[in-house]
Structure formats: structure tokens, C-alpha cells
Design a protein around this motif. Sequence first.
Motif, PDB file in Angstrom:
ATOM      1  N   GLU A 458      73.995   3.364  70.156  1.00 54.48           N
ATOM      2  CA  GLU A 458      74.300   2.939  68.786  1.00 54.48           C
ATOM      3  C   GLU A 458      74.284   4.127  67.830  1.00 54.48           C
ATOM      4  N   VAL A 459      73.308   5.004  67.990  1.00 54.78           N
ATOM      5  CA  VAL A 459      73.218   6.178  67.112  1.00 54.78           C
ATOM      6  C   VAL A 459      74.392   7.125  67.360  1.00 54.78           C
ATOM      7  N   LEU A 460      74.817   7.249  68.610  1.00 56.16           N
ATOM      8  CA  LEU A 460      75.932   8.142  68.935  1.00 56.16           C
ATOM      9  C   LEU A 460      77.198   7.773  68.157  1.00 56.16           C
ATOM     10  N   GLU A 461      77.404   6.474  67.930  1.00 63.79           N
ATOM     11  CA  GLU A 461      78.602   6.047  67.210  1.00 63.79           C
ATOM     12  C   GLU A 461      78.630   6.587  65.785  1.00 63.79           C
ATOM     13  N   SER A 462      77.474   6.881  65.219  1.00 61.25           N
ATOM     14  CA  SER A 462      77.429   7.338  63.831  1.00 61.25           C
ATOM     15  C   SER A 462      78.072   8.710  63.664  1.00 61.25           C
ATOM     16  N   PHE A 463      78.093   9.518  64.704  1.00 65.31           N
ATOM     17  CA  PHE A 463      78.669  10.862  64.585  1.00 65.31           C
ATOM     18  C   PHE A 463      80.170  10.799  64.324  1.00 65.31           C
ATOM     19  N   SER A 464      80.867   9.935  65.039  1.00 67.94           N
ATOM     20  CA  SER A 464      82.314   9.796  64.812  1.00 67.94           C
ATOM     21  C   SER A 464      82.589   9.278  63.409  1.00 67.94           C
ATOM     22  N   LEU A 465      81.812   8.313  62.962  1.00 67.77           N
ATOM     23  CA  LEU A 465      81.985   7.784  61.612  1.00 67.77           C
ATOM     24  C   LEU A 465      81.728   8.864  60.566  1.00 67.77           C
ATOM     25  N   ALA A 466      80.685   9.658  60.780  1.00 65.41           N
ATOM     26  CA  ALA A 466      80.347  10.716  59.819  1.00 65.41           C
ATOM     27  C   ALA A 466      81.473  11.736  59.728  1.00 65.41           C
ATOM     28  N   ARG A 467      82.045  12.107  60.876  1.00 65.78           N
ATOM     29  CA  ARG A 467      83.157  13.060  60.848  1.00 65.78           C
ATOM     30  C   ARG A 467      84.344  12.489  60.084  1.00 65.78           C
ATOM     31  N   HIS A 468      84.617  11.201  60.284  1.00 65.76           N
ATOM     32  CA  HIS A 468      85.749  10.573  59.602  1.00 65.76           C
ATOM     33  C   HIS A 468      85.513  10.538  58.096  1.00 65.76           C
ATOM     34  N   VAL A 469      84.290  10.256  57.678  1.00 64.50           N
ATOM     35  CA  VAL A 469      83.970  10.252  56.245  1.00 64.50           C
ATOM     36  C   VAL A 469      84.127  11.650  55.660  1.00 64.50           C
ATOM     37  N   LEU A 470      83.694  12.663  56.392  1.00 64.58           N
ATOM     38  CA  LEU A 470      83.864  14.041  55.937  1.00 64.58           C
ATOM     39  C   LEU A 470      85.332  14.410  55.781  1.00 64.58           C
ATOM     40  N   GLU A 519      57.370   6.618  69.446  1.00 68.30           N
ATOM     41  CA  GLU A 519      57.792   7.873  68.823  1.00 68.30           C
ATOM     42  C   GLU A 519      59.294   8.100  69.017  1.00 68.30           C
ATOM     43  N   THR A 520      59.815   7.742  70.179  1.00 68.30           N
ATOM     44  CA  THR A 520      61.248   7.896  70.419  1.00 68.30           C
ATOM     45  C   THR A 520      62.054   6.971  69.504  1.00 68.30           C
ATOM     46  N   LEU A 521      61.565   5.762  69.300  1.00 73.10           N
ATOM     47  CA  LEU A 521      62.239   4.842  68.377  1.00 73.10           C
ATOM     48  C   LEU A 521      62.295   5.439  66.977  1.00 73.10           C
ATOM     49  N   ARG A 522      61.167   5.975  66.514  1.00 72.26           N
ATOM     50  CA  ARG A 522      61.126   6.569  65.173  1.00 72.26           C
ATOM     51  C   ARG A 522      62.074   7.768  65.075  1.00 72.26           C
ATOM     52  N   SER A 523      62.108   8.574  66.117  1.00 71.54           N
ATOM     53  CA  SER A 523      62.962   9.767  66.099  1.00 71.54           C
ATOM     54  C   SER A 523      64.430   9.391  65.980  1.00 71.54           C
ATOM     55  N   MET A 524      64.861   8.426  66.782  1.00 73.13           N
ATOM     56  CA  MET A 524      66.279   8.051  66.747  1.00 73.13           C
ATOM     57  C   MET A 524      66.634   7.367  65.426  1.00 73.13           C
ATOM     58  N   ARG A 525      65.722   6.605  64.898  1.00 72.51           N
ATOM     59  CA  ARG A 525      65.986   5.966  63.607  1.00 72.51           C
ATOM     60  C   ARG A 525      66.091   7.013  62.499  1.00 72.51           C
ATOM     61  N   ASP A 526      65.200   7.989  62.511  1.00 75.20           N
ATOM     62  CA  ASP A 526      65.246   9.049  61.496  1.00 75.20           C
ATOM     63  C   ASP A 526      66.507   9.890  61.637  1.00 75.20           C
ATOM     64  N   LEU A 527      66.896  10.188  62.877  1.00 74.12           N
ATOM     65  CA  LEU A 527      68.096  10.988  63.095  1.00 74.12           C
ATOM     66  C   LEU A 527      69.327  10.262  62.555  1.00 74.12           C
ATOM     67  N   HIS A 528      69.424   8.969  62.806  1.00 77.12           N
ATOM     68  CA  HIS A 528      70.565   8.203  62.287  1.00 77.12           C
ATOM     69  C   HIS A 528      70.592   8.237  60.769  1.00 77.12           C
ATOM     70  N   GLY A 529      69.435   8.170  60.148  1.00 79.70           N
ATOM     71  CA  GLY A 529      69.388   8.244  58.689  1.00 79.70           C
ATOM     72  C   GLY A 529      69.937   9.552  58.157  1.00 79.70           C
TER      73      GLY A 529
END
Length: 561
Positions: A458-470, A519-529
Motif C-alpha cells: 500500500e505504501v509503495l503505491e504512494s510513490f507513483s502518486l507523488a511523482r505524478h503530483v510533482l 515498530e515496523t508499523l509505525r515506520s511504514m506509517r511515518d514514511l507514507h506521511g
Amino acid sequence: MAIAGFLIEIFAATMLLLFAVRLVRTGIERRFGALFQSILTRHTNSFVAGGAGMVLATILQSSAAVAVLLTGFAAAGMVSFGMALAGVLGADLGSALVIQVLSYDLGWLQPALLALGGWLYLKSDRANVRLMGRIILGVAFILVSLQFLREAVDPIRESAFLPAIAGYLENDYFTAFIVGAVLAFVMHSSVATILMCVTLVQIGAIPFAAGLSLVLGANLGSAFIPIWLTRDLTISARRVPLANLLLRGSAALVMLIAVNVTNTHEALMIAGAGQSLIFAHIGFNLAVFLLATGFVNWLERPMTLLMPEPKAEANVMDQFTDVLTPLGDPSASGASVAMSSVRHELLQMVTQVERMFRPVLDIYEQDDGDAISALWEQDKKVNAQLTEIRRFVARMPRQNMSKAQVKSARELVEYAIRLEAAGDVVSNRMTRTAQIKHTERSEFSAQGWKELTDLHAEVLESFSLARHVLLVDDMDCARRLVLDKAEVKRMSRDSRKAHLKRLERGQTESFQSSDLHLETLRSMRDLHGHIAAIAYPILYKSGQVLETRLVMEMEKNATED
């Protein structure tokens, strides 16, 4: 009054068709964006890259969407000029094939698609299920809009109004060509434009010859769409859509003149008028694809000569290529060139952080010191990129910049800081968690590991969206990024609750890996933010965000609107 009513109905049918095509396209982009990136960027054979573009355009129902994606990947250095152009040519063919499918009489499917799509969209709490409902509803609306269009035109086929216009377009093929180009560009969809032309030809509202000129013009007009959408990118990135325009536009013009001068319309009527028009459209794009794809790499040098890098921009980009080399004087280039260069470097940073995050769970499974060291080295590059961006933006002459440009530059620096923080999450927090896991010989439960891998995807999908917004300041993608934050939080919360229930049941693996899992859950959530932060400036400008909430109230499951 009859004419006014007709125009209103035609406009309504057209708007519904545009909305439906967009509904399908955005739904598929959001659901499968990460997969698209993988498919489009891993090929080195031009025909394979063209085939990938064709498949994705068939799925997305839009060649322009694929063209914008590939242009963005080219700007980020993820794909070469030749492979990007081959993919765009394949996408043109793919969108032509979509028209064949949608032209069939599928009216009997409308009730089933509306019922299924509406039920999935309204009744499910899962974002991915709702997106599938959105896609199905979009297909149903396309069928409804085409039926609406047929019914709107049918009453006036025998009037003097429509035959007069149809006759004029048949006799003046160049005007019809221009009208088709303008319609495709204004509607921002060649699929919608050509479907409308095919429908009008099928019911006899316009003759085949006029429809063919309109369709050829639509091929030209749709090639302008990605040029317009990527107008703020660097010169090197904009060469791809321009090369597609030159190839597709010149071919359309040649075919228009050849068919009308030799009067070979009847030779193209190999089936009914509507079906023959579709065959002509597919054949045209197939011919362009087969003739041009083998030579795409040869076109890079002519396009470089046609669109040379401005000296100032070339210097900036050369210096950005090696982040260890200090940037030159920003005053040597214009503000727009400097801003474009910063966006280009941010695209590189997004891609770099994605490369770090994509294999991070492999480190959890295998104790690989070399892989961890590689992540640390990649993080140093991200840190260096941030330093250079801050230094470069700080030296930009504010007296030559508008207030909007100054604000935009500050926002881009803030996003670069967030990207650097995202890199730290991977290189420091997640690698440290992985090392502790191997030191303590802990293991995740099967269900716990599945929850982590689902969240990772789910977090990986955010990278493509972020590039498109940029790339294009896309409002829909910006909203999706913010709404996905809530989805990531929901998945994290559900995983935490499920983990606590496993602890209550006394599962050994859950006890051993409890701190690591949380801790892994928190890390991935923070990274997505951090990745999603690019969306907020766009949403603030349009009034879509008040404080930290969307204006339109999000439901409890916080999925898309």
C-alpha cells in the motif's frame, strides 16, 4: 428551441462520457499505479516497451495518461527516450483497441454493471474494493452515455440542421480534421472523442468520409494533450511527447490528404460504416507503431537538435546529476528553469527513496549486511541531494521571482526535507529493526507478516502518486495521497489490534516479535506521511484542506470521495 434542446442533450451526453472515462482511468491508476511503474520501466526492447504501453493504455482507456506517466519516468531518469517514445506509440494503439471493445452493443450489461459497481463502492469498507466499484461504475456510465448520445441525435437526423453540418464537413475535409483535433484536445480524451464520432457514423448522423477526417484529426489533437500536461517539465522530458506529436500528427495529415485526394473512402468501407471507421483508426495507429517503433532510438539526436537544452538549464542539470558537486549560480538561469530543475531533482529523490523502501522487507527475512550497507549508501545520496537543493534554492534571486514562485520554491524545499526524513526511516529505523530481529532470532507470525507485506504494498503505491503530483499538480492524485494516509493508518491500526489479539491467545511468534511488529508499523506509517506531504500545498491552494482535514468530510474508513 429544438436546436437548443439538442445542443443541451449532446453536451450532457458528452460530459457524462468524459466523466465515465475519467472515472475508469483514475480508478485503475490508483489501484494499480505501482504495478504500472514496474511494467513501464523494466524493458530495453522497443517493441516490448511498446507492447507494455499498449496493454496499459487498453486498461486505462487513455493514451495520454500513459504518455504522461512515461514522460515523468523519463524526467526522473527511470526510462530512456527511446523506450518512453516506444511506450507512447504503443499506448496510442492500445487506446484504439479500447474503442473497438466499447463500440459493441453492451446495453444489456448496463443494469448489472451499475448494480455491482454501486454495491462495491457504497457498501465496502476496503479502499481497493471501492476502487474496483469505481472502475465498474465508470464502464457502466460509458455505456449509458453512448446510449444517451444515440437517443439525443436520433430525432434530428431528418432535419435540415444536422445534414447541412454533416455535408459541410464531408466536403471540407481539412475543416473536419481541425474540428476533430480541437474536440480531442478540449475533451482531453481521444477515446471519448472517437467513440462519439463512431456513434454518429453508426446511426447515419454524419457520413463515413466526414467521420474519418474527424477521427484523423482526433489523433492529432490527442497528441497535444501530453504536451500540455507536461509543459512545466525539463526540456529533455518534453522531447518524448513532442516526438510523438510529430510522428502521429504528420502521419494523420498524410493519410488525410492521401485518402481525400485519391477518393479511396469506399475502399476503406470493409464493414458497416461505424465498424469501418474503427478499423481505419486501429489500422492507422498500428501502421505508425510498426513503422516508427524500430527507429525510436535514432530519433533522440534529431529531437535534441530540435529542442536543445538552454545553456543555463544544461549547466544546472549537469550539476544536479552529481549531487556532490556544488550547484552553480541560480541567477544564471531564469526562475522557471531553476524551478523545473528543482522538481527534476525531487523526482530523482522520490525514486531513490522508493528504491530503498522496495526491498526493505527482504532484509527482515535474510540477514544481509551488504544489503543494509547499500541502503546506507543510498541514504547518503538522498542527504546530499537535500543539501544541494537547499543551497541552490537559498541562492535563487528573489527579486526576479514572483511571490507564487518564492512560495513554491519554499514548498519544494520542505518536501525535500520530508523525503530525506523518509530515507532515514528506511536506512535507520527499519534496518535497525531488521538487525534486532536477526540478533534475537525472532520470527513474525504468518498473519502478522502478511499484514506487514500488505501495508508495504500500500505504501509503495504512494510513490507513483507523488511523482505524478510533482509532474502535473494533479488534484485527484493529491486528494488520493491524503486519503491514502487514512487508509494506511487504518491498516496499521487493524494490524496492531490483530497483533494484540494474537498476544492474548498466547501465540509464541507474536510474543517474540511484538516490539518489532509494532515498530515496523509505525515506520511504514511515518514514511507514507512524508511521501504524501507533496499533496498538501496543492490542496491548500484550491481550498480542499482546512487545517489538516479535507473540506469534504471523510467517512470513517477514510477512503476516496
